[in-house]
Design a protein around this motif. Structure first.
Motif, PDB file in Angstrom:
ATOM      1  N   VAL A  78       0.840  -1.200   0.000  1.00  0.00           N
ATOM      2  CA  VAL A  78       0.000   0.000   0.000  1.00  0.00           C
ATOM      3  C   VAL A  78       0.873   1.248   0.000  1.00  0.00           C
ATOM      4  O   VAL A  78       0.640   2.186  -0.770  1.00  0.00           O
ATOM      5  N   GLY A  79       1.897   1.259   0.839  1.00  0.00           N
ATOM      6  CA  GLY A  79       2.793   2.403   0.920  1.00  0.00           C
ATOM      7  C   GLY A  79       3.530   2.669  -0.377  1.00  0.00           C
ATOM      8  O   GLY A  79       3.730   3.826  -0.765  1.00  0.00           O
ATOM      9  N   ALA A  80       3.923   1.601  -1.069  1.00  0.00           N
ATOM     10  CA  ALA A  80       4.601   1.769  -2.355  1.00  0.00           C
ATOM     11  C   ALA A  80       3.664   2.433  -3.365  1.00  0.00           C
ATOM     12  O   ALA A  80       4.061   3.364  -4.079  1.00  0.00           O
ATOM     13  N   VAL A  81       2.425   1.981  -3.421  1.00  0.00           N
ATOM     14  CA  VAL A  81       1.465   2.559  -4.366  1.00  0.00           C
ATOM     15  C   VAL A  81       1.150   4.001  -3.977  1.00  0.00           C
ATOM     16  O   VAL A  81       1.085   4.880  -4.841  1.00  0.00           O
ATOM     17  N   GLU A  82       0.961   4.264  -2.684  1.00  0.00           N
ATOM     18  CA  GLU A  82       0.731   5.642  -2.227  1.00  0.00           C
ATOM     19  C   GLU A  82       1.896   6.536  -2.631  1.00  0.00           C
ATOM     20  O   GLU A  82       1.696   7.655  -3.118  1.00  0.00           O
ATOM     21  N   PRO A  89      -5.571   5.517  -0.141  1.00  0.00           N
ATOM     22  CA  PRO A  89      -6.458   4.394  -0.405  1.00  0.00           C
ATOM     23  C   PRO A  89      -7.730   4.408   0.439  1.00  0.00           C
ATOM     24  O   PRO A  89      -7.760   4.987   1.522  1.00  0.00           O
ATOM     25  N   LEU A  90      -8.736   3.747  -0.071  1.00  0.00           N
ATOM     26  CA  LEU A  90      -9.906   3.389   0.713  1.00  0.00           C
ATOM     27  C   LEU A  90      -9.543   2.066   1.364  1.00  0.00           C
ATOM     28  O   LEU A  90      -9.383   1.057   0.670  1.00  0.00           O
ATOM     29  N   VAL A  91      -9.333   2.060   2.676  1.00  0.00           N
ATOM     30  CA  VAL A  91      -8.935   0.841   3.383  1.00  0.00           C
ATOM     31  C   VAL A  91     -10.201   0.093   3.775  1.00  0.00           C
ATOM     32  O   VAL A  91     -11.047   0.632   4.486  1.00  0.00           O
ATOM     33  N   VAL A  92     -10.331  -1.140   3.310  1.00  0.00           N
ATOM     34  CA  VAL A  92     -11.544  -1.909   3.582  1.00  0.00           C
ATOM     35  C   VAL A  92     -11.369  -2.914   4.708  1.00  0.00           C
ATOM     36  O   VAL A  92     -12.344  -3.441   5.217  1.00  0.00           O
ATOM     37  N   GLY A  93     -10.136  -3.177   5.123  1.00  0.00           N
ATOM     38  CA  GLY A  93      -9.874  -4.118   6.211  1.00  0.00           C
ATOM     39  C   GLY A  93      -9.394  -3.397   7.449  1.00  0.00           C
ATOM     40  O   GLY A  93      -9.511  -2.172   7.568  1.00  0.00           O
ATOM     41  N   LYS A  94      -8.846  -4.164   8.373  1.00  0.00           N
ATOM     42  CA  LYS A  94      -8.343  -3.605   9.619  1.00  0.00           C
ATOM     43  C   LYS A  94      -7.401  -2.438   9.336  1.00  0.00           C
ATOM     44  O   LYS A  94      -6.629  -2.527   8.406  1.00  0.00           O
ATOM     45  N   PRO A  95      -7.445  -1.370  10.060  1.00  0.00           N
ATOM     46  CA  PRO A  95      -8.193  -1.144  11.298  1.00  0.00           C
ATOM     47  C   PRO A  95      -9.594  -0.565  11.090  1.00  0.00           C
ATOM     48  O   PRO A  95     -10.256  -0.196  12.049  1.00  0.00           O
ATOM     49  N   GLU A  96     -10.024  -0.468   9.839  1.00  0.00           N
ATOM     50  CA  GLU A  96     -11.383   0.021   9.596  1.00  0.00           C
ATOM     51  C   GLU A  96     -12.381  -1.046  10.066  1.00  0.00           C
ATOM     52  O   GLU A  96     -12.056  -2.222  10.149  1.00  0.00           O
TER      53      GLU A  96
END
Length: 169
Positions: A78-82, A89-96
């Motif tokens: 995720v950090g590489a893509v950011e 990103p829209l985070v769909v898993g933890k910690p959401e």
């Protein structure tokens, strides 16, 4: 949809009836845990972004425990893509909390009757805190007791191992 993740995730996306592309602009780019990261795959992920592309992250786990020690988690991908795109990103898993809500709804139970068990204070225990549910932090994984103290995220229970879980009931 372009998926930067394990083959099993690609299979799950396809099984859900969604099209997965390997090259070109995509409507959605998904970043997840991926132990096959290469410069070529990162380049294809970067080029998958166009006007209106939605960036989705499965989670932000910084690392994952393996028998021989920690390895980079989904957060590395995720950090590489950011970093390449500047997109959040829209985070769909933890910690959401959304996946926990879906699981409880599917089981026909309320979240307040759930217990989140995890070894990562930054994702597992934070998700429980955000969802307002009890949590059991297990000292056998990613985070240490010092991490718990320094974050201000407080688990309901602290366990030495998963074998101690029955003592909570």
């Amino acid at each position: 949809m372009f998926v930067l993740g394990q083959p099993e995730l690609v299979d799950e996306v396809r099984d859900a009836g969604l099209d997965v592309v390997d090259d070109g602009v995509a409507d959605v780019v998904v970043a997840a845990y991926d132990d096959r990261i290469t410069f070529d795959r990162l380049t294809r992920a970067l080029r998958a972004f166009g006007p209106g592309t939605v960036f989705v992250a499965t989670n932000r786990d910084r690392s994952t425990p393996e028998p021989d020690g920690l390895v980079p988690g989904a957060g590395a991908t995720v950090g590489a893509v950011e970093g390449m795109t500047g997109h959040d990103p829209l985070v769909v898993g933890k910690p959401e909390t959304r996946l926990g809500e879906i699981a409880a709804e599917t089981l026909g139970i309320s979240l307040d009757g759930c217990l989140m068990v995890g070894d990562n204070v930054h994702t597992d225990i934070l998700m429980a805190e955000r969802a307002g549910i009890d949590s059991a932090f297990v000292r056998t994984g990613v985070s240490s007791e010092a991490d718990v103290e320094s974050t201000g995220i407080r688990p309901t229970h602290v366990l030495d191992s998963l074998a101690d879980l029955p003592s909570l009931f």
